[in-house]
Motif scaffolding. Structure first.
Motif, PDB file in Angstrom:
ATOM      1  N   LEU A 101       0.829  -1.204   0.000  1.00  8.35           N
ATOM      2  CA  LEU A 101       0.000   0.000   0.000  1.00  8.35           C
ATOM      3  C   LEU A 101       0.866   1.258   0.000  1.00  8.35           C
ATOM      4  CD1 LEU A 101      -3.010   0.783   0.223  1.00  8.35           C
ATOM      5  CD2 LEU A 101      -2.604   1.124   2.632  1.00  8.35           C
ATOM      6  N   VAL A 102       1.893   1.265   0.857  1.00  8.00           N
ATOM      7  CA  VAL A 102       2.766   2.442   0.925  1.00  8.00           C
ATOM      8  C   VAL A 102       3.486   2.632  -0.407  1.00  8.00           C
ATOM      9  CG1 VAL A 102       4.784   3.421   2.054  1.00  8.00           C
ATOM     10  CG2 VAL A 102       3.044   2.284   3.395  1.00  8.00           C
ATOM     11  N   TYR A 103       3.904   1.503  -0.996  1.00 12.55           N
ATOM     12  CA  TYR A 103       4.588   1.572  -2.286  1.00 12.55           C
ATOM     13  C   TYR A 103       3.677   2.155  -3.352  1.00 12.55           C
ATOM     14  CZ  TYR A 103       7.333   0.091  -6.277  1.00 12.55           C
ATOM     15  OH  TYR A 103       8.068   0.074  -7.428  1.00 12.55           O
ATOM     16  N   ALA A 104       2.406   1.735  -3.344  1.00 12.69           N
ATOM     17  CA  ALA A 104       1.465   2.204  -4.365  1.00 12.69           C
ATOM     18  C   ALA A 104       1.268   3.710  -4.274  1.00 12.69           C
ATOM     19  CB  ALA A 104       0.128   1.495  -4.208  1.00 12.69           C
ATOM     20  N   ARG A 105       1.484   4.270  -3.079  1.00 15.56           N
ATOM     21  CA  ARG A 105       1.324   5.714  -2.891  1.00 15.56           C
ATOM     22  C   ARG A 105       2.321   6.490  -3.757  1.00 15.56           C
ATOM     23  NH1 ARG A 105       0.537  10.061  -2.980  1.00 15.56           N
ATOM     24  NH2 ARG A 105       0.053  11.636  -1.418  1.00 15.56           N
ATOM     25  N   ALA A 106       3.462   5.870  -4.097  1.00 15.29           N
ATOM     26  CA  ALA A 106       4.491   6.577  -4.837  1.00 15.29           C
ATOM     27  C   ALA A 106       3.980   7.037  -6.194  1.00 15.29           C
ATOM     28  CB  ALA A 106       5.718   5.691  -5.003  1.00 15.29           C
ATOM     29  N   SER A 107       3.384   6.150  -6.989  1.00 12.69           N
ATOM     30  CA  SER A 107       2.814   6.634  -8.233  1.00 12.69           C
ATOM     31  C   SER A 107       1.667   5.766  -8.741  1.00 12.69           C
ATOM     32  CB  SER A 107       3.892   6.702  -9.308  1.00 12.69           C
ATOM     33  OG  SER A 107       4.389   5.411  -9.543  1.00 12.69           O
ATOM     34  N   TRP A 108       1.643   4.495  -8.388  1.00  8.30           N
ATOM     35  CA  TRP A 108       0.745   3.582  -9.079  1.00  8.30           C
ATOM     36  C   TRP A 108      -0.724   3.869  -8.856  1.00  8.30           C
ATOM     37  CZ3 TRP A 108       1.209   0.874 -13.119  1.00  8.30           C
ATOM     38  CH2 TRP A 108       2.471   0.428 -13.499  1.00  8.30           C
ATOM     39  N   HIS A 109      -1.078   4.404  -7.693  1.00  6.23           N
ATOM     40  CA  HIS A 109      -2.509   4.563  -7.411  1.00  6.23           C
ATOM     41  C   HIS A 109      -3.154   5.575  -8.345  1.00  6.23           C
ATOM     42  CE1 HIS A 109      -2.314   8.487  -5.168  1.00  6.23           C
ATOM     43  NE2 HIS A 109      -1.049   8.194  -5.344  1.00  6.23           N
ATOM     44  N   ARG A 110      -2.343   6.373  -9.062  1.00  2.00           N
ATOM     45  CA  ARG A 110      -2.920   7.374  -9.953  1.00  2.00           C
ATOM     46  C   ARG A 110      -3.230   6.826 -11.338  1.00  2.00           C
ATOM     47  NH1 ARG A 110       1.410  11.357  -9.703  1.00  2.00           N
ATOM     48  NH2 ARG A 110       1.636  11.947  -7.532  1.00  2.00           N
ATOM     49  N   GLN A 111      -2.801   5.602 -11.617  1.00  2.00           N
ATOM     50  CA  GLN A 111      -2.904   5.100 -12.982  1.00  2.00           C
ATOM     51  C   GLN A 111      -4.310   4.670 -13.360  1.00  2.00           C
ATOM     52  OE1 GLN A 111      -0.161   4.723 -15.072  1.00  2.00           O
ATOM     53  NE2 GLN A 111       1.051   5.784 -13.572  1.00  2.00           N
ATOM     54  N   GLY A 112      -5.217   4.651 -12.438  1.00  2.00           N
ATOM     55  CA  GLY A 112      -6.566   4.238 -12.770  1.00  2.00           C
ATOM     56  C   GLY A 112      -7.467   4.525 -11.594  1.00  2.00           C
ATOM     57  N   GLN A 113      -8.721   4.087 -11.714  1.00  2.00           N
ATOM     58  CA  GLN A 113      -9.683   4.460 -10.688  1.00  2.00           C
ATOM     59  C   GLN A 113      -9.794   3.391  -9.614  1.00  2.00           C
ATOM     60  OE1 GLN A 113     -13.359   5.784 -12.470  1.00  2.00           O
ATOM     61  NE2 GLN A 113     -12.411   7.789 -12.419  1.00  2.00           N
ATOM     62  N   HIS A 114     -10.209   3.824  -8.454  1.00  2.00           N
ATOM     63  CA  HIS A 114     -10.612   2.929  -7.367  1.00  2.00           C
ATOM     64  C   HIS A 114      -9.537   1.934  -6.973  1.00  2.00           C
ATOM     65  CE1 HIS A 114     -14.501   4.632  -7.455  1.00  2.00           C
ATOM     66  NE2 HIS A 114     -14.741   4.234  -8.678  1.00  2.00           N
ATOM     67  N   TYR A 115      -8.278   2.339  -7.060  1.00  5.02           N
ATOM     68  CA  TYR A 115      -7.215   1.407  -6.663  1.00  5.02           C
ATOM     69  C   TYR A 115      -7.381   0.974  -5.218  1.00  5.02           C
ATOM     70  CZ  TYR A 115      -2.702  -0.592  -5.720  1.00  5.02           C
ATOM     71  OH  TYR A 115      -1.718  -1.459  -5.363  1.00  5.02           O
ATOM     72  N   PHE A 116      -7.574   1.948  -4.338  1.00  6.36           N
ATOM     73  CA  PHE A 116      -7.572   1.632  -2.905  1.00  6.36           C
ATOM     74  C   PHE A 116      -8.774   0.792  -2.509  1.00  6.36           C
ATOM     75  CE2 PHE A 116      -4.909   5.575  -2.755  1.00  6.36           C
ATOM     76  CZ  PHE A 116      -3.737   4.895  -2.512  1.00  6.36           C
ATOM     77  N   SER A 117      -9.941   1.051  -3.156  1.00  5.26           N
ATOM     78  CA  SER A 117     -11.112   0.231  -2.835  1.00  5.26           C
ATOM     79  C   SER A 117     -10.873  -1.211  -3.234  1.00  5.26           C
ATOM     80  CB  SER A 117     -12.339   0.754  -3.571  1.00  5.26           C
ATOM     81  OG  SER A 117     -12.753   1.956  -3.024  1.00  5.26           O
ATOM     82  N   LEU A 118     -10.371  -1.409  -4.470  1.00 10.21           N
ATOM     83  CA  LEU A 118     -10.105  -2.770  -4.929  1.00 10.21           C
ATOM     84  C   LEU A 118      -9.122  -3.463  -4.001  1.00 10.21           C
ATOM     85  CD1 LEU A 118      -9.868  -2.216  -8.761  1.00 10.21           C
ATOM     86  CD2 LEU A 118     -11.513  -3.628  -7.570  1.00 10.21           C
ATOM     87  N   PHE A 119      -8.106  -2.694  -3.563  1.00 12.57           N
ATOM     88  CA  PHE A 119      -7.086  -3.245  -2.673  1.00 12.57           C
ATOM     89  C   PHE A 119      -7.717  -3.734  -1.367  1.00 12.57           C
ATOM     90  CE2 PHE A 119      -3.559  -3.057   0.267  1.00 12.57           C
ATOM     91  CZ  PHE A 119      -2.521  -3.544  -0.489  1.00 12.57           C
ATOM     92  N   GLN A 120      -8.626  -2.923  -0.820  1.00  9.62           N
ATOM     93  CA  GLN A 120      -9.271  -3.319   0.438  1.00  9.62           C
ATOM     94  C   GLN A 120     -10.153  -4.541   0.233  1.00  9.62           C
ATOM     95  OE1 GLN A 120      -8.681  -1.928   3.478  1.00  9.62           O
ATOM     96  NE2 GLN A 120      -7.105  -0.786   2.426  1.00  9.62           N
ATOM     97  N   PHE A 121     -10.836  -4.614  -0.933  1.00 10.91           N
ATOM     98  CA  PHE A 121     -11.696  -5.781  -1.170  1.00 10.91           C
ATOM     99  C   PHE A 121     -10.852  -7.039  -1.361  1.00 10.91           C
ATOM    100  CE2 PHE A 121     -14.959  -2.607  -2.746  1.00 10.91           C
ATOM    101  CZ  PHE A 121     -15.602  -2.597  -1.519  1.00 10.91           C
TER     102      PHE A 121
END
Lengths: 545, 115
Positions: A101-121
């Motif tokens: 999760l911390v790694y994704a904060r660097a840039s990946w979470h911006r590449q598409g929608q709802h990254y964090f929701s999918l991650f939690q599911f």
């Protein structure tokens, strides 16, 4: 209150993920903090549950925690079961999730929608699959984690990902259908879906129905072996894992372990020594195919030219080793070997996760697709959004980045290859000790297993050292920045590995207890069936005998 | 009735498996749909086949369970239908995206070279 803690690892990410769906993606910073809180909270709960499972065993009391959903008595409704193995897998998942999760904060979470929701599911599905004691509920949680993983694999889009995603979804849909067939066949024969109930019924199935039941279990097994990446069913795995974004790849490292977990749990429950004519069913197949998987992984690691592909094959290697050990344990291989294998699984999962996270910083100046995507996104992201929400490109780059990265890579290499200072070594050593201690397997089989184990370590060493030399030594103009947000989770994972190595005695004691608990099938089965309902028993269930 | 149902399941799964092994993504998705129908029918049949027997028992008094259908497979099949419907819809979206990216409906994203 404390008995409700068992369901918390499912509910916390579920609530957080659902909550984040209400807001659109401009609130990314807030979403990140919410996900971080949820994942950290899950980690705390996982630690608490692990301590509880451990404390129960130390007092000699019942070391299995139960949670009756809807407060129905055990075989009638779904029950969540927390034992040593489940607690260990929960903790492993949340440690890896936090780093990813911390790694994704660097840039990946911006590449598409709802990254964090999918991650939690995805976390909901993983934790649910580890906790549930009901076969159909297992299917449902499995679908939850698969559905989330489809979305995460496609995260970032692009031709390579969509094509890999197409294959991945098709394979998993077919496997899910097999799983359903198996589950319904089991229900048709026995009339129960509760794992513990099924285990206690196993010795008394009449001879006419037994082949049908075994067929149902075998169909289920195939579905989970596809997920675990066993040899003839694993050709989808490297492409899918390579195509996934780096933090997603790190989470996928634990997704093969879900397959391993279910195979381990069900074989030890249903085909244990006391289960009548079905005892040891499939042991030879698991040993043979597991060793074939190791060979496939070794060839893959040696033949791969890119780090992502090597990481994917390292995942296959670790799966193959675990499957072979489960087969050996089923054939009467003893607890000590299984304890070593579980230790190895924890270490290799964390190391593979760290390796997936290192793919991007290490191959950034190679001009890989992922690196280009990330760089353009950083440029466009910084221009498109005013720096109010996304404060510039992802924290500071650190000057000593490449050196730190190289050090982390070296330690990760040692862990995956199973060399002394890192915990992979202890796991492998214990496995080798265990396999020679037992008389259940033929010496020929023991020696070939040990040889494969050593060869696989050596191949990993060669494959990874080659990539390391190319990246860190043979590359003069290495001046691409390494972001602090990227290196921090990698270092954290390596630090966890180091702690496991230093505290290896405690870890090994825990995995040994896990292996012992797995061999005591009747304790699990009777415990689940006798789990008291809330109105009968005001004290927490695990205090009850 | 048993022979009709088993024939239906068999034909559905045979067609489904044949279609899954075809190279066009449309064939694959139709094959997956047929297979999921076959599986759903199979789950349903695992509650044993009964004619005009209700699944819900009346409240109170003695109930003869043999005169009622097994409600559990019906509940399971409902869950399975919903899940396979949702994942098939997702698969359809990915398929269309792949068609858009590659310009071909081959499952590998490129046509095999003709000799």
């Amino acid at each position: 209150m404390s008995q409700h803690l068992i369901i918390a690892p499912i509910l916390i990410p579920f609530v957080a993920g659902a909550l984040m769906l209400l807001y659109d993606d401009r609130q990314r910073a807030a979403k990140f903090w919410l996900s971080l809180m949820s994942t950290a909270l899950t980690l705390v709960v996982a630690v608490a549950l692990l301590l509880r499972a451990k404390a129960g065993a130390a007092e000699g009391a019942e070391n299995i925690g139960f949670y009756l959903l809807g407060d129905w008595a055990a075989p009638m409704a779904i029950v969540l079961v927390l034992d040593h193995l489940a607690a260990m897998m929960l903790l492993l998942t949340s440690v890896l999730a936090l780093a990813s999760l911390v790694y994704a904060r660097a840039s990946w979470h911006r590449q598409g929608q709802h990254y964090f929701s999918l991650f939690q599911f995805l976390l909901v599905g993983l934790n649910g699959a580890f906790l549930t004691g009901d076969l159909f509920n297992l299917f449902v949680f499995f679908e939850v984690l698969l559905a989330a993983s489809y979305g995460l694999l496609l995260h970032g889009s692009g031709q390579v990902r969509v094509r890999a995603g197409l294959h991945y979804i098709a394979i998993n849909l077919a496997a899910s259908l097999l799983l359903l067939l198996g589950i319904s066949l089991i229900y048709g024969v026995t009339g129960t879906l509760n794992m513990a109930h099924l285990a206690s019924m196993m010795p008394d199935i009449d001879a006419a129905n037994r082949p049908l039941l075994q067929m149902g279990l075998a169909l289920m097994g195939v579905a989970f072996l596809v997920k675990a990446g066993i040899w003839p069913l694993s050709f989808w795995l490297p492409n899918a894992y390579m195509a996934a974004a780096a933090p997603v790849g790190a989470m996928f490292a634990i997704m093969t372990k879900v397959g391993i977990y279910v195979i381990l749990r069900l074989t030890m429950l249903l085909f244990a020594a006391g289960s009548g004519a079905s005892a040891g069913l499939g042991a030879g197949l698991l040993i043979g195919l597991g060793m074939a998987t190791v060979v496939f992984g070794v060839l893959g690691v040696l033949a791969s030219q890119s780090l992502g592909r090597i990481a994917a094959h390292a995942v296959i290697l670790s799966s193959g080793t675990m499957l072979a050990v489960i087969g050996l344990a089923l054939a009467g291989g003893g607890e000590w070997m299984l304890a070593g294998a579980l230790h190895y699984m924890v270490a290799s999962t964390l190391a593979a996760g760290a390796l997936f996270l290192m793919v991007e910083p290490m191959s950034r100046d190679d001009g890989g697709i992922a690196a280009m995507l990330a760089l353009t996104a950083e440029i466009y992201g910084a221009k498109a959004n005013p720096p109010v929400e996304d404060e510039g490109p992802d924290g500071p780059a650190i000057a000593a980045g490449p050196a730190l990265l190289a050090a982390c890579f070296a330690l990760c290499l040692l862990a995956l290859a199973g060399l002394p200072p890192m915990p992979g070594f202890i796991g492998k050593l214990t496995m080798i000790q265990g396999v020679f201690d037992t008389a259940a397997t033929s010496p020929w089989l023991s020696w070939s297993f040990v040889a494969l184990l050593l060869v696989s370590g050596f191949a990993t060493l060669i494959g990874l050292a080659r990539i390391g030399i190319q990246t860190f030594w043979a590359n003069d103009d290495r001046d691409s920045p390494v972001m602090a947000m990227e290196i921090a989770p990698i270092m954290a994972l390596i630090a966890v590995l180091a702690v496991i190595s230093i505290e290896s005695e405690a870890v090994l004691r825990y995995t040994d207890r896990t292996a012992q608990a797995l061999h005591q099938t009747s304790r699990y089965a009777q415990g689940v069936l006798a789990a008291p309902r809330a109105d009968e028993q005001p004290t927490p269930p695990e205090d009850d005998r | 009735m048993e022979i009709v149902l088993s024939l239906a399941i068999g034909v559905l799964s045979a067609s489904g498996i044949w279609l899954i092994l075809r190279p066009r993504s449309f064939q694959v998705i139709v094959g997956l749909c047929l297979l999921s129908y076959a599986v759903n029918l199979f789950i349903f049949s695992m509650g044993r086949l009964t004619l005009s027997a209700p699944a819900i028992m009346p409240k109170g008094g003695f109930v003869d369970p043999t005169r009622y259908a097994d409600p559990l497979p019906q509940a399971l099949v409902l869950t399975a239908i919903v899940i396979s419907f949702a994942t098939t819809a997702l698969f359809l979206v990915v398929m269309i995206a792949s068609r858009g990216f590659t310009g071909t409906d081959h499952v590998d994203g490129r046509e095999r070279e003709q000799p």
